[in-house]
Design a protein around this motif. Structure first.
Motif, PDB file in Angstrom:
ATOM      1  N   LEU A 105       0.833  -1.195   0.000  1.00 38.53           N
ATOM      2  CA  LEU A 105       0.000   0.000   0.000  1.00 38.53           C
ATOM      3  C   LEU A 105       0.869   1.246   0.000  1.00 38.53           C
ATOM      4  O   LEU A 105       1.890   1.300   0.704  1.00 38.53           O
ATOM      5  CB  LEU A 105      -0.900   0.027   1.240  1.00 38.53           C
ATOM      6  CG  LEU A 105      -1.867  -1.135   1.432  1.00 38.53           C
ATOM      7  CD1 LEU A 105      -2.662  -0.947   2.719  1.00 38.53           C
ATOM      8  CD2 LEU A 105      -2.800  -1.281   0.234  1.00 38.53           C
ATOM      9  N   VAL A 106       0.458   2.233  -0.767  1.00 41.05           N
ATOM     10  CA  VAL A 106       1.097   3.547  -0.724  1.00 41.05           C
ATOM     11  C   VAL A 106       0.371   4.371   0.333  1.00 41.05           C
ATOM     12  O   VAL A 106      -0.864   4.464   0.326  1.00 41.05           O
ATOM     13  CB  VAL A 106       1.037   4.241  -2.090  1.00 41.05           C
ATOM     14  CG1 VAL A 106       1.680   5.621  -2.026  1.00 41.05           C
ATOM     15  CG2 VAL A 106       1.722   3.381  -3.153  1.00 41.05           C
ATOM     16  N   VAL A 107       1.151   4.952   1.247  1.00 45.07           N
ATOM     17  CA  VAL A 107       0.600   5.767   2.332  1.00 45.07           C
ATOM     18  C   VAL A 107       1.281   7.126   2.321  1.00 45.07           C
ATOM     19  O   VAL A 107       2.408   7.273   1.843  1.00 45.07           O
ATOM     20  CB  VAL A 107       0.791   5.076   3.701  1.00 45.07           C
ATOM     21  CG1 VAL A 107       0.052   3.739   3.724  1.00 45.07           C
ATOM     22  CG2 VAL A 107       2.265   4.868   4.026  1.00 45.07           C
ATOM     23  N   THR A 108       0.613   8.120   2.842  1.00 51.68           N
ATOM     24  CA  THR A 108       1.167   9.472   2.786  1.00 51.68           C
ATOM     25  C   THR A 108       2.035   9.814   3.985  1.00 51.68           C
ATOM     26  O   THR A 108       2.853  10.731   3.917  1.00 51.68           O
ATOM     27  CB  THR A 108       0.033  10.507   2.672  1.00 51.68           C
ATOM     28  OG1 THR A 108      -0.877  10.332   3.778  1.00 51.68           O
ATOM     29  CG2 THR A 108      -0.736  10.322   1.361  1.00 51.68           C
ATOM     30  N   ASP A 109       1.881   9.087   5.079  1.00 49.68           N
ATOM     31  CA  ASP A 109       2.658   9.350   6.293  1.00 49.68           C
ATOM     32  C   ASP A 109       3.012   8.005   6.931  1.00 49.68           C
ATOM     33  O   ASP A 109       2.236   7.465   7.721  1.00 49.68           O
ATOM     34  CB  ASP A 109       1.835  10.210   7.270  1.00 49.68           C
ATOM     35  CG  ASP A 109       2.626  10.607   8.508  1.00 49.68           C
ATOM     36  OD1 ASP A 109       3.687  10.016   8.777  1.00 49.68           O
ATOM     37  OD2 ASP A 109       2.162  11.524   9.225  1.00 49.68           O
ATOM     38  N   PRO A 110       4.180   7.439   6.582  1.00 44.99           N
ATOM     39  CA  PRO A 110       4.528   6.117   7.123  1.00 44.99           C
ATOM     40  C   PRO A 110       4.533   6.055   8.648  1.00 44.99           C
ATOM     41  O   PRO A 110       4.190   5.016   9.220  1.00 44.99           O
ATOM     42  CB  PRO A 110       5.932   5.866   6.549  1.00 44.99           C
ATOM     43  CG  PRO A 110       5.975   6.663   5.293  1.00 44.99           C
ATOM     44  CD  PRO A 110       5.167   7.906   5.588  1.00 44.99           C
ATOM     45  N   ALA A 111       4.901   7.137   9.313  1.00 49.12           N
ATOM     46  CA  ALA A 111       4.922   7.113  10.779  1.00 49.12           C
ATOM     47  C   ALA A 111       3.513   6.955  11.339  1.00 49.12           C
ATOM     48  O   ALA A 111       3.277   6.177  12.272  1.00 49.12           O
ATOM     49  CB  ALA A 111       5.571   8.383  11.322  1.00 49.12           C
ATOM     50  N   ALA A 112       2.552   7.683  10.763  1.00 47.99           N
ATOM     51  CA  ALA A 112       1.166   7.559  11.223  1.00 47.99           C
ATOM     52  C   ALA A 112       0.618   6.174  10.904  1.00 47.99           C
ATOM     53  O   ALA A 112      -0.103   5.569  11.713  1.00 47.99           O
ATOM     54  CB  ALA A 112       0.304   8.634  10.578  1.00 47.99           C
ATOM     55  N   SER A 113       0.964   5.650   9.732  1.00 51.61           N
ATOM     56  CA  SER A 113       0.501   4.314   9.362  1.00 51.61           C
ATOM     57  C   SER A 113       1.142   3.258  10.252  1.00 51.61           C
ATOM     58  O   SER A 113       0.484   2.293  10.659  1.00 51.61           O
ATOM     59  CB  SER A 113       0.836   4.033   7.893  1.00 51.61           C
ATOM     60  OG  SER A 113       0.098   4.889   7.048  1.00 51.61           O
ATOM     61  N   ARG A 114       2.425   3.431  10.556  1.00 50.10           N
ATOM     62  CA  ARG A 114       3.095   2.484  11.452  1.00 50.10           C
ATOM     63  C   ARG A 114       2.390   2.455  12.815  1.00 50.10           C
ATOM     64  O   ARG A 114       2.158   1.381  13.383  1.00 50.10           O
ATOM     65  CB  ARG A 114       4.554   2.875  11.641  1.00 50.10           C
ATOM     66  CG  ARG A 114       5.358   1.898  12.489  1.00 50.10           C
ATOM     67  CD  ARG A 114       6.679   2.523  12.923  1.00 50.10           C
ATOM     68  NE  ARG A 114       7.571   1.541  13.506  1.00 50.10           N
ATOM     69  CZ  ARG A 114       7.488   1.063  14.743  1.00 50.10           C
ATOM     70  NH1 ARG A 114       6.497   1.465  15.543  1.00 50.10           N
ATOM     71  NH2 ARG A 114       8.368   0.190  15.187  1.00 50.10           N
ATOM     72  N   GLU A 115       2.058   3.617  13.335  1.00 49.96           N
ATOM     73  CA  GLU A 115       1.384   3.680  14.632  1.00 49.96           C
ATOM     74  C   GLU A 115       0.050   2.933  14.574  1.00 49.96           C
ATOM     75  O   GLU A 115      -0.318   2.213  15.511  1.00 49.96           O
ATOM     76  CB  GLU A 115       1.175   5.142  15.028  1.00 49.96           C
ATOM     77  CG  GLU A 115       0.667   5.348  16.447  1.00 49.96           C
ATOM     78  CD  GLU A 115      -0.826   5.590  16.522  1.00 49.96           C
ATOM     79  OE1 GLU A 115      -1.379   5.557  17.632  1.00 49.96           O
ATOM     80  OE2 GLU A 115      -1.442   5.812  15.460  1.00 49.96           O
ATOM     81  N   PHE A 116      -0.678   3.064  13.484  1.00 50.12           N
ATOM     82  CA  PHE A 116      -1.970   2.394  13.351  1.00 50.12           C
ATOM     83  C   PHE A 116      -1.799   0.881  13.282  1.00 50.12           C
ATOM     84  O   PHE A 116      -2.445   0.130  14.025  1.00 50.12           O
ATOM     85  CB  PHE A 116      -2.690   2.905  12.099  1.00 50.12           C
ATOM     86  CG  PHE A 116      -3.977   2.187  11.802  1.00 50.12           C
ATOM     87  CD1 PHE A 116      -5.148   2.532  12.457  1.00 50.12           C
ATOM     88  CD2 PHE A 116      -4.024   1.159  10.867  1.00 50.12           C
ATOM     89  CE1 PHE A 116      -6.339   1.865  12.197  1.00 50.12           C
ATOM     90  CE2 PHE A 116      -5.211   0.487  10.597  1.00 50.12           C
ATOM     91  CZ  PHE A 116      -6.368   0.843  11.262  1.00 50.12           C
TER      92      PHE A 116
END
Length: 372
Positions: free
Chosen positions: A42-53
């Motif tokens: 998946l392409v995400v715009t904020d890897p840090a926010a996605s990692r936290e999720f």
């Protein structure tokens, strides 16, 4: 006053005899031997926010990460990853990957798709971290698919119970894609060797959705009728429904309940207990458990009436409008968004959902023994 008669319930799903997948014409190139759905990118715009999720809330395990990419797996998994989160300008699906049965089947995938005349890209080992030689294609439905066999092995954590949260996720289970023509998509996947387990049909035999498998569960891929190509969701499996409920409790405790889109509940199709959540980029993820075995060669197909309000939720709960309408953008092999084509046949929501969000088939009459 007499109690009004209770109308009969909607028809139960009917069983159609299973039919084998179409076989190639004599001399045709055989498809690759696919084992299972293996990973999504998946392409995400904020890897840090996605990692936290995905890590702090859902509990997936980080195999590797850098500034732009996070590689994740669940506790039972020993391949390098089952989910890749890659930084990009807009949220999208970059690839759905299937594992094949041997290294030679990667070559078979290349031959098969070149014969179909679609874009094909041979990828060297390590083009995706942890993955060996692979083939990526833009399939006839407009989806970027990858086929691989070799992969880096990492420690399986299924008995590291001290690391498991109460909502421990076991493994990747399936993909669900949105396609304008479900019947065409089903024919394509059956030609790849997938078998249908369940579907949703109308009185005119319109096909609204289909579930197909390679591993011996209800599905590795689900086909949802709608404007596409788009990604509807990826799904991870747990062992118990209490783990699904714990995900909901944890999101509530963290004041993150807005991530919950639909459920928890039990599906009619697949019989699985579920919840759907949306990540920070609105990619949809299903947490899923307790479907059933489908490995016998004569396993029958279970067909549901599109107007049966228990097909999508066994308890008859309404499906939120976003679940039918929203899905993730799909990229081609060059990273460009794929054009979306309208579904020409009826949409499931148009047939079965009223202005209040409830199914037309919902029984609202007084029940026997209730006050009149």
């Amino acid at each position: 006053m007499t109690t009004p008669a209770v109308p009969p319930p909607p028809p139960v799903p009917t069983v159609r005899p299973g039919t084998p997948a179409p076989t190639p014409e004599p001399g045709a190139i055989p498809p690759p031997d696919i084992v299972r759905a293996a990973y999504a990118e998946l392409v995400v715009t904020d890897p840090a926010a996605s990692r936290e999720f995905y890590v702090d809330l859902l509990g997936l395990v980080v195999t590797h990460e850098d500034e732009d990419t996070v590689y994740l797996r669940a506790f039972e998994e020993y391949l390098h990853h089952s989910l890749v989160l890659r930084r990009g300008d807009g949220a999208a699906l970059a690839a759905l990957a299937y594992r094949v049965r041997s290294p030679g089947e990667v070559d078979a995938a290349e031959r098969y798709y070149r014969a179909l005349g679609v874009p094909v890209e041979r990828r060297a080992a390590g083009a995706t971290r942890g993955i060996g030689p692979a083939v990526r294609v833009l399939d006839p439905l407009g989806f970027p698919l990858e086929f691989f066999y070799e992969a880096e092995h990492v420690p399986r954590l299924h008995q590291d119970y001290d690391l498991h949260g109460a909502g421990a996720i076991a493994r990747l289970d399936h993909f669900n894609i949105v396609v304008p023509d479900v019947a065409r998509a089903e024919r394509y996947y059956r030609a790849l060797g997938f078998r249908v387990t369940e579907d949703i049909r109308g009185a005119d035999d319109t096909l609204y959705a289909s579930w197909l498998h390679r591993k011996d569960t209800v599905h590795d891929i689900a086909l949802t009728g709608g404007d596409g190509p788009r990604l509807h969701h990826i799904a991870f499996s747990t062992h118990e429904r209490g783990q699904v409920l714990h995900v909901c409790d944890l999101l509530g405790a963290r004041r993150r309940s807005a991530h919950i889109e639909r459920g928890p509940g039990r599906h009619g199709v697949s019989n699985a207990f579920y919840v759907y959540v949306r990540d920070p980029d609105l990619h949809r993820v299903e947490i899923y458990t307790t479907d059933y075995y489908t490995g016998d060669p004569d396993h029958p197909v279970l067909s549901w009436d599109v107007r049966d309000n228990q097909r999508r939720d066994w308890w008859g709960n309404p499906v939120v409008p976003s679940w039918y309408a929203e899905a993730s953008t799909v990229l081609d092999l060059n990273g460009k968004p794929q054009p979306v084509f309208a579904r020409e046949e009826n949409h499931e929501a148009e047939v079965t959902v009223g202005a209040d969000g409830f199914s037309f088939a919902r029984d609202t009459s007084p029940q026997v023994g209730s006050p009149s």
